[in-house]
Design an enzyme around this catalytic site. Sequence first.
Site, short mmCIF file in Angstrom:
data_model
loop_
_atom_site.label_atom_id
_atom_site.label_comp_id
_atom_site.label_asym_id
_atom_site.label_seq_id
_atom_site.Cartn_x
_atom_site.Cartn_y
_atom_site.Cartn_z
N LEU A 63 8.64 37.08 73.98
CA LEU A 63 8.07 36.20 72.97
C LEU A 63 7.55 34.89 73.55
O LEU A 63 6.91 34.10 72.85
CB LEU A 63 9.13 35.88 71.90
CG LEU A 63 9.87 37.08 71.28
CD1 LEU A 63 10.91 36.60 70.29
CD2 LEU A 63 8.88 38.03 70.61
N TYR A 118 -7.08 30.85 74.05
CA TYR A 118 -5.77 31.41 73.74
C TYR A 118 -5.88 32.93 73.60
O TYR A 118 -5.05 33.69 74.14
CB TYR A 118 -5.25 30.79 72.44
CG TYR A 118 -3.95 31.36 71.92
CD1 TYR A 118 -2.75 31.12 72.59
CD2 TYR A 118 -3.92 32.12 70.75
CE1 TYR A 118 -1.55 31.63 72.11
CE2 TYR A 118 -2.73 32.64 70.27
CZ TYR A 118 -1.56 32.38 70.94
OH TYR A 118 -0.36 32.90 70.47
N LYS A 122 -4.08 35.92 75.80
CA LYS A 122 -3.26 36.96 75.18
C LYS A 122 -3.78 38.36 75.51
O LYS A 122 -3.00 39.29 75.75
CB LYS A 122 -3.21 36.75 73.66
CG LYS A 122 -2.30 35.61 73.22
CD LYS A 122 -0.85 35.91 73.59
CE LYS A 122 0.13 34.93 72.99
NZ LYS A 122 1.52 35.22 73.38
N ASN A 147 -1.21 34.88 61.43
CA ASN A 147 -0.50 33.62 61.22
C ASN A 147 0.92 33.90 60.71
O ASN A 147 1.10 34.71 59.80
CB ASN A 147 -1.24 32.75 60.20
CG ASN A 147 -2.61 32.35 60.70
OD1 ASN A 147 -2.74 31.58 61.62
ND2 ASN A 147 -3.65 32.90 60.08
N PRO A 309 37.96 20.01 23.02
CA PRO A 309 38.97 20.77 22.29
C PRO A 309 38.69 20.82 20.79
O PRO A 309 38.40 19.80 20.16
CB PRO A 309 40.27 20.01 22.60
CG PRO A 309 40.01 19.34 23.91
CD PRO A 309 38.57 18.95 23.88
N GLY A 310 38.72 22.03 20.23
CA GLY A 310 38.55 22.21 18.79
C GLY A 310 37.14 22.09 18.29
O GLY A 310 36.89 22.30 17.09
N VAL A 311 36.17 21.81 19.15
CA VAL A 311 34.79 21.59 18.72
C VAL A 311 34.09 22.92 18.44
O VAL A 311 34.24 23.89 19.18
CB VAL A 311 34.01 20.80 19.79
CG1 VAL A 311 32.51 20.83 19.53
CG2 VAL A 311 34.50 19.35 19.84
#
Length: 405
Positions: A63, A118, A122, A147, A309-311
């Site tokens: 690589l 490049y 390659k 890409n 609580p209790g709602v």
Amino acid sequence: MKILITGAKGFVGRNLAESLKNVMAGKDRTRGFAIEGLYEYDVDSDPALLPVYCREADFVFHLAGVNRPKDPKEFMAGNYGFTSRLLDTLKEQGNGCPVMLASSIQATLLGRYGESPYGRSKLAGEELFFDYARATGARVLVYRFPNLFGKWCRPHYNSVVATFCHNIARDLPIEVNDPSTRLELLYIDDLVGEMLDALEGRPHRCGYRGLVPVPDQEGRYCHVPVTHQVTLGEVAELLRSFREQPDTLMMPSIPAGSFAKKLYSTYLSYLPPDRAAFPLKMNRDARGSFTELVKTREGGQVSVNISGPGVTKGQHWHHSKWELFIVVKGRALIRERRIGTDPETGKEYPVNSYEVTGAEIQAVHMLPGYAHDITNASDSEDLVTVMWANEVFDPERPDTFFEKV
């Protein structure tokens, strides 16, 4: 199996190395091979290690390469010169193991790549590989990458996606000269998956028709079968929608395997620490709080409700909207009643009751046309309920009508 990676500190090398380490440590059991050794070689490695690694390796991923040198002459030295050195070292060590080359679509020298130094470097590296295969009988796998994008790619270097992700995540400007410019993009996880397939002896071989790979089991080259054709403008638009998500809570459409899903994962990997967490608006009153968590255009929204609580909360019904109530902490009584009266009895329909707790999590449907409520059955602790609705709340058409159960 012992594996050598050249360019191990680069974008592709890092992703490949970490995936191989998962296999090596037994964290990834989806692959049919075992790894006994992983040799990571890069520009700052001791040159004396290369012969050792080339002697021991059962597979080589080459690589290493030069992408943006100060002097174009460095292309040939980096992309041809080191390739020659690597192959010569393998010969010297008498090692005919398979060797993979990371080349580029620019090696076609077609279209806008016709004058690419490049690309020429390659292409020279590719010919070295094919000559090496003829001389030694070794199996070579030459990949021409388009890409690339994904996590850990360096911004402001050779990837427009990495640069856009980095800048948009920080509210910095991006430059889009021509939104219609078309890109072929390959996601890093798709690439790594192909390289692991190659390790298992299952590379996707191809020939080339111009710039286009043509699948061919006897082909000279190899390719990753999944790439994405998008415009520069589409990339920018998607990234801006990702940036807005913490403000709108609206999750963009990210179907499985889509470019959008892969780009979103990539974008998130560029978030600075102060952007990884963001506040949510808690709507508080004496009963507790209600907080919207995430919204989608196709799949409704998710919220969390905290009741003291209790709602009792709810006491309404919907025409088309329906919900799932999932108690994750505390004890609750959920009640539902079909609105109206039973024509056979002339009485209200019966109430369906569900006692649920966070200790045994279950989901309860809030049915269309049914009045419903949820009561905290504890007198000491809060009730925490995750609520999913099949549509995003629209204050202009709330489809919510008061009705006691």
